[in-house]
Structure formats: structure tokens, C-alpha cells
Motif scaffolding. Structure first.
Motif, PDB file in Angstrom:
ATOM      1  N   ASP A   1       1.077  -1.436   0.514  1.00 17.92           N
ATOM      2  CA  ASP A   1      -0.004   0.189  -0.089  1.00 17.92           C
ATOM      3  C   ASP A   1       1.356   1.780  -0.456  1.00 17.92           C
ATOM      4  N   ILE A   2       2.498   0.935   0.497  1.00 15.94           N
ATOM      5  CA  ILE A   2       2.805   2.787   1.178  1.00 15.94           C
ATOM      6  C   ILE A   2       3.588   2.891  -0.277  1.00 15.94           C
ATOM      7  N   ALA A   3       4.108   1.703  -1.325  1.00 17.89           N
ATOM      8  CA  ALA A   3       4.305   1.520  -2.752  1.00 17.89           C
ATOM      9  C   ALA A   3       3.471   2.187  -3.497  1.00 17.89           C
ATOM     10  N   ALA A   4       2.156   2.307  -3.554  1.00 21.59           N
ATOM     11  CA  ALA A   4       1.272   1.920  -4.693  1.00 21.59           C
ATOM     12  C   ALA A   4       1.024   3.336  -4.251  1.00 21.59           C
ATOM     13  N   ALA A   5       0.662   3.898  -3.008  1.00 19.15           N
ATOM     14  CA  ALA A   5       0.638   5.008  -2.471  1.00 19.15           C
ATOM     15  C   ALA A   5       1.259   6.343  -3.164  1.00 19.15           C
ATOM     16  N   TYR A   6       2.360   6.325  -3.024  1.00 19.00           N
ATOM     17  CA  TYR A   6       3.385   7.067  -3.105  1.00 19.00           C
ATOM     18  C   TYR A   6       3.664   7.375  -4.528  1.00 19.00           C
ATOM     19  N   SER A   7       3.525   5.962  -5.239  1.00 20.93           N
ATOM     20  CA  SER A   7       3.368   5.806  -6.760  1.00 20.93           C
ATOM     21  C   SER A   7       2.232   7.120  -7.349  1.00 20.93           C
ATOM     22  N   THR A   8       1.183   7.069  -6.458  1.00 19.76           N
ATOM     23  CA  THR A   8       0.126   7.879  -7.080  1.00 19.76           C
ATOM     24  C   THR A   8       0.389   9.555  -6.839  1.00 19.76           C
ATOM     25  N   LEU A   9       1.098   9.676  -5.694  1.00 18.18           N
ATOM     26  CA  LEU A   9       1.353  10.753  -5.197  1.00 18.18           C
ATOM     27  C   LEU A   9       2.349  11.496  -5.962  1.00 18.18           C
ATOM     28  N   LEU A  10       3.168  10.675  -6.252  1.00 18.11           N
ATOM     29  CA  LEU A  10       4.556  11.622  -7.304  1.00 18.11           C
ATOM     30  C   LEU A  10       4.038  11.225  -9.036  1.00 18.11           C
ATOM     31  N   ALA A  11       2.383  10.614  -8.969  1.00 17.70           N
ATOM     32  CA  ALA A  11       1.738  10.572 -10.188  1.00 17.70           C
ATOM     33  C   ALA A  11       0.555  12.418 -10.265  1.00 17.70           C
ATOM     34  N   GLU A  12       0.277  12.479  -9.395  1.00 15.57           N
ATOM     35  CA  GLU A  12      -0.425  14.118  -8.850  1.00 15.57           C
ATOM     36  C   GLU A  12       0.872  15.045  -9.070  1.00 15.57           C
ATOM     37  N   LEU A  13       1.900  14.839  -8.874  1.00 12.79           N
ATOM     38  CA  LEU A  13       3.368  15.841  -8.487  1.00 12.79           C
ATOM     39  C   LEU A  13       3.120  15.996  -9.931  1.00 12.79           C
ATOM     40  N   GLY A  14       3.483  15.207 -10.389  1.00 12.94           N
ATOM     41  CA  GLY A  14       3.734  15.162 -12.362  1.00 12.94           C
ATOM     42  C   GLY A  14       3.098  15.804 -12.712  1.00 12.94           C
ATOM     43  N   ASN A  15       1.478  15.464 -12.796  1.00  9.99           N
ATOM     44  CA  ASN A  15       0.516  16.689 -12.525  1.00  9.99           C
ATOM     45  C   ASN A  15       0.061  17.633 -12.973  1.00  9.99           C
ATOM     46  N   GLU A  16       1.519  18.064 -12.022  1.00 10.95           N
ATOM     47  CA  GLU A  16       1.140  19.553 -11.496  1.00 10.95           C
ATOM     48  C   GLU A  16       2.362  20.250 -12.288  1.00 10.95           C
ATOM     49  N   ILE A  17       3.595  19.418 -12.034  1.00 14.60           N
ATOM     50  CA  ILE A  17       4.589  19.492 -13.249  1.00 14.60           C
ATOM     51  C   ILE A  17       4.064  20.297 -14.831  1.00 14.60           C
ATOM     52  N   ASN A  18       3.656  18.906 -15.231  1.00 10.18           N
ATOM     53  CA  ASN A  18       2.967  19.613 -16.552  1.00 10.18           C
ATOM     54  C   ASN A  18       1.881  20.159 -17.017  1.00 10.18           C
ATOM     55  N   GLN A  19       1.638  20.782 -15.989  1.00 10.60           N
ATOM     56  CA  GLN A  19       0.155  22.015 -16.019  1.00 10.60           C
ATOM     57  C   GLN A  19       0.537  23.164 -16.194  1.00 10.60           C
TER      58      GLN A  19
END
Length: 191
Positions: free
Chosen positions: A166-184
Motif C-alpha cells: 500500500d505504501i508503494a502504491a500510495a507513493y506512486s499516486t502522490l508522485l503522479a499527482e506531483l507530475g500532473n502539477e508540473i505537467n500543467q
């Protein structure tokens, strides 16, 4: 004599039983899924340097016992150094958002410095009180003009169990959201 052999056999079996430790489990961060497309790269951005808090620079997963203490996992390990995993996942997420974008990882050669680069600091990436939390800062740099064109302090959290999977999956999701912000920010700057 039989009694001595029996005691030796018993002690040997106890020692062999004590030598077996739990099997190590390995976990990876994952990027967001992407469509299988083959397209020509038309733009390039640099990624890095990425600085990760010192307490995250270990091979084992870490969970916070409370706000001021850490608990190191006994048999849950990252499949790669966590800073490299963070870099890999962010690069893949940025390319998945824009298939025509190539991401060059820092350090790059002086004769091939990308015009735009992203610098990131991961201040915290932790599990506390049932939440995975990220606290990061990023800057979008114009390397030709040598100036910051965008920057943001990113804090986010999501519910998470304290199991390694669950930790690995949650960290992956948090990094995806950070990537979304940078992409915008990249899209708004035309990159």
C-alpha cells in the motif's frame, strides 16, 4: 553416548531453525499507465537535480511511528534506491502526459543542456496517522535565460494502510499527482 548424540542433534536443529530469516520483499514505485503510441519527439525538457530528504536514502521502507519517530521495516525493501525510483517515475509520468516530450535526466552534458528543466526537492515522503504524505518543492527553469519561470510548494496526502504494498502504491499516486502539477506548468509555458 546416545544421549550426547541426541543433544547434539537437538542443538543442531535449533541452530538451523534460528538461521532462517524472513524472506525479503521488494517493492517498486510505478508510473501512471500510458497509451502505447509511437510518436516523434518534438520537445525536450530536463529533469533534475532531484534532491530527496536524507532519511529516505535507505533501501528499507520507512513508516512513521508518530510525527517525530521512524520505524524501519524488517523485510520490506525498495527494488531500487528510492531517489532513483522517484526520478524514473517522474520522468515516465511527464512523458506519458505528452508523448512528444523527451525527458533528459540530470546531469546533462554542457553542449546539450535542455532549454527548460525541472528541479525538485522532496522534503518529506512518509506515512503518518493512516495517510501517505508528500511535501515537495519544484522549479521550472529557463536554462538559456538562467531564471526561474515557475515554482510551487506541493503538499498532498491520501489515505494509506501501513503495508509495504500500500505504501508503494500510495507513493506512486502522490508522485503522479506531483507530475500532473508540473505537467500543467509545462503546458502553460508551451513546453
Amino acid at each position: 553416548m546416545m544421549r550426547h548424540l541426541f543433544i547434539i542433534a537437538l542443538l543442531s536443529s535449533l541452530l538451523l531453525g534460528c538461521q532462517q530469516s524472513p524472506r525479503k520483499q521488494y517493492y517498486l514505485l510505478n508510473a501512471t499507465p500510458h497509451a502505447d503510441q509511437s510518436v516523434a519527439v518534438t520537445q525536450s525538457v530536463g529533469l533534475g537535480p532531484i534532491e530527496v530528504a536524507d532519511y529516505l536514502q535507505r533501501s528499507q521502507l520507512i513508516v512513521n511511528s508518530d510525527a517525530n519517530s521512524l520505524q524501519v521495516s524488517d523485510n520490506a525493501y525498495w527494488g531500487e534506491p528510492l531517489p532513483k525510483g522517484i526520478t524514473r517515475v517522474l520522468a515516465m509520468n511527464l512523458m506519458n502526459h505528452q508523448p512528444t516530450r523527451a525527458v533528459e535526466l540530470f546531469p546533462w552534458r554542457s553542449d546539450s543542456t535542455p532549454a527548460i528543466s525541472i528541479r525538485i526537492q522532496i522534503h518529506d515522503l512518509q506515512i503518518i496517522d493512516g495517510y501517505a504524505v508528500i511535501n515537495a518543492s519544484w522549479k521550472l527553469m529557463d536554462n538559456l535565460a538562467k531564471k526561474t519561470v515557475a515554482q510551487h510548494h506541493h503538499i498532498n496526502k491520501r489515505p494509506c494502510e501501513s503495508t509495504a504494498r500500500d505504501i508503494a502504491a500510495a507513493y506512486s499516486t502522490l508522485l503522479a499527482e506531483l507530475g500532473n502539477e508540473i505537467n500543467q506548468a509545462l503546458v502553460s509555458k508551451g513546453k
